[in-house]
Design a protein around this motif. Sequence first.
Motif, short mmCIF file in Angstrom:
data_model
loop_
_atom_site.label_atom_id
_atom_site.label_comp_id
_atom_site.label_asym_id
_atom_site.label_seq_id
_atom_site.Cartn_x
_atom_site.Cartn_y
_atom_site.Cartn_z
N LYS A 23 0.61 -1.19 -0.03
CA LYS A 23 0.14 -0.13 0.10
C LYS A 23 0.71 1.21 0.09
CE LYS A 23 -4.19 -1.62 2.28
NZ LYS A 23 -4.94 -1.59 3.11
N ILE A 24 1.79 1.29 0.96
CA ILE A 24 2.64 2.41 1.06
C ILE A 24 3.96 2.48 0.64
CG2 ILE A 24 0.99 3.12 2.88
CD1 ILE A 24 3.33 2.37 4.72
N GLY A 25 4.44 1.39 0.05
CA GLY A 25 5.98 1.26 -0.59
C GLY A 25 6.94 1.06 0.64
N SER A 49 13.94 7.77 -0.96
CA SER A 49 13.84 7.43 0.78
C SER A 49 14.49 8.59 1.44
CB SER A 49 14.39 5.94 1.00
OG SER A 49 13.54 5.06 0.36
N ASN A 50 13.80 8.78 2.49
CA ASN A 50 14.39 10.00 3.53
C ASN A 50 14.97 11.16 2.88
OD1 ASN A 50 15.17 6.70 4.75
ND2 ASN A 50 13.73 8.03 5.56
N MET A 51 14.56 11.59 1.68
CA MET A 51 15.13 12.58 0.97
C MET A 51 14.90 14.08 1.57
SD MET A 51 15.13 13.42 -2.80
CE MET A 51 16.06 14.66 -4.06
N ALA A 105 8.33 8.51 11.61
CA ALA A 105 8.83 7.08 11.77
C ALA A 105 10.12 6.96 10.63
CB ALA A 105 7.70 6.24 11.62
N ASP A 106 10.90 6.21 11.27
CA ASP A 106 12.20 5.99 10.35
C ASP A 106 11.89 5.67 9.17
OD1 ASP A 106 13.56 6.78 12.62
OD2 ASP A 106 14.03 4.75 13.57
N HIS A 107 11.16 4.75 8.86
CA HIS A 107 10.80 4.11 7.59
C HIS A 107 9.86 5.00 6.62
CE1 HIS A 107 7.02 3.18 9.52
NE2 HIS A 107 6.55 2.92 8.37
N MET A 108 9.40 6.15 7.24
CA MET A 108 8.85 6.91 6.30
C MET A 108 9.02 8.48 6.37
SD MET A 108 4.80 5.62 6.82
CE MET A 108 4.29 6.65 5.72
N VAL A 109 10.02 9.16 7.38
CA VAL A 109 10.50 10.20 7.28
C VAL A 109 11.08 10.72 6.26
CG1 VAL A 109 12.56 9.59 8.54
CG2 VAL A 109 11.69 11.89 8.88
N GLY A 110 10.43 11.66 5.61
CA GLY A 110 11.06 12.65 4.62
C GLY A 110 10.93 11.65 3.16
N ILE A 139 21.11 10.09 -2.98
CA ILE A 139 19.69 10.14 -3.42
C ILE A 139 19.54 8.20 -3.46
CG2 ILE A 139 18.01 10.07 -5.14
CD1 ILE A 139 19.56 12.71 -5.66
N ILE A 140 18.67 7.77 -2.62
CA ILE A 140 18.26 6.20 -2.58
C ILE A 140 16.86 6.28 -3.37
CG2 ILE A 140 17.76 4.22 -1.37
CD1 ILE A 140 19.26 5.59 0.90
N VAL A 141 16.93 5.69 -4.61
CA VAL A 141 15.69 5.81 -5.46
C VAL A 141 15.50 4.35 -5.92
CG1 VAL A 141 17.19 6.26 -7.38
CG2 VAL A 141 14.54 6.83 -7.57
#
Length: 315
Positions: A23-25, A49-51, A105-110, A139-141
């Motif tokens: 749902k949210i990746g 992720s976290n950008m 939360a760490d897995h969704m922040v930014g 950049i983690i893409v």
Amino acid sequence: MAEHLASIFGTEKDRVNCPFYFKIGACRHGDRCSRLHTKPSISPTLLLSNMYQRPDMITPGVDAQGNPIDPRKIQEHFEGFYEDLFEELSKYGELESLNICDNLADHMVGNVYVQFREEEHAANALRNLSGRFYAARPIIVDFSPVTDFREATCRQYDENTCNRGGYCNFMHLKRISRELKRQLFGRYRRRRSHSRSRSPQRHRSSHEERSHGGRGHSKRYDDRDRYHENRSRRNRSTSPGHRRGRSRSPGGKRNRSPVREGSEERRAKIEQWNREREQQENANKVDNNAANNNNENGNNGYVQNDDKTYQHQLE
């Protein structure tokens, strides 16, 4: 069995695939999750992720030195980042949406979710962004399975009623101003409307040239058709009682059913019809009697000439 597995894929009933990742990746358990995180090989959506780094990353509303931050400055910082990222990503294709999470939360922040109009555009952006840096951070893409953000966002957050705050498992998408949204995404709408307004004209002109053999012929036929069309419209509009396709009498009024007569008037008309019929029958009897008398006299209905006159004519 296959249909059942396909119907429960990505849901809570699926004991193999992680529903949150679908749902949210992203999933709060990460690699320790007991269910599979199946990454798509191609998708119109990319996850960076976290950008985005908030000014109040450590404590909401307070900077790293412990000083309170004006919410307007936080919004200005976010919109500056949003515009800069939008301009960079639009180089690789048309953007359908650009969403940035406001979760803590760490897995969704930014987390930044960018959805392109075509999968090829997303693949092109993935190739060009891999290995690059932004604000001295890599950049983690990667491709994301999220395609419908309505299922991924927190409805309570949109209504300002979410009790979990920034640690909610669903997306809390940070909003930009209407002016900035109109400025960035309005270019695509103007481009589409401009292409739609021009394409029918080109198609119509080419069709006329093919059908009439040239531009001069098409203009001449268009003038003639326009003349006949205007003339037929005038005839329809000037016809008596023409309105909405309903037939009317020459006086301009609608044809109405005749008024029902009374019993006395009907009896008077019946008596008049009977008298006329009797008079007609009497006249027919008189004519028949006269014809019978003539037949008996042998003149076939014509009066005989005097014999003397007849002999005189013979002489």
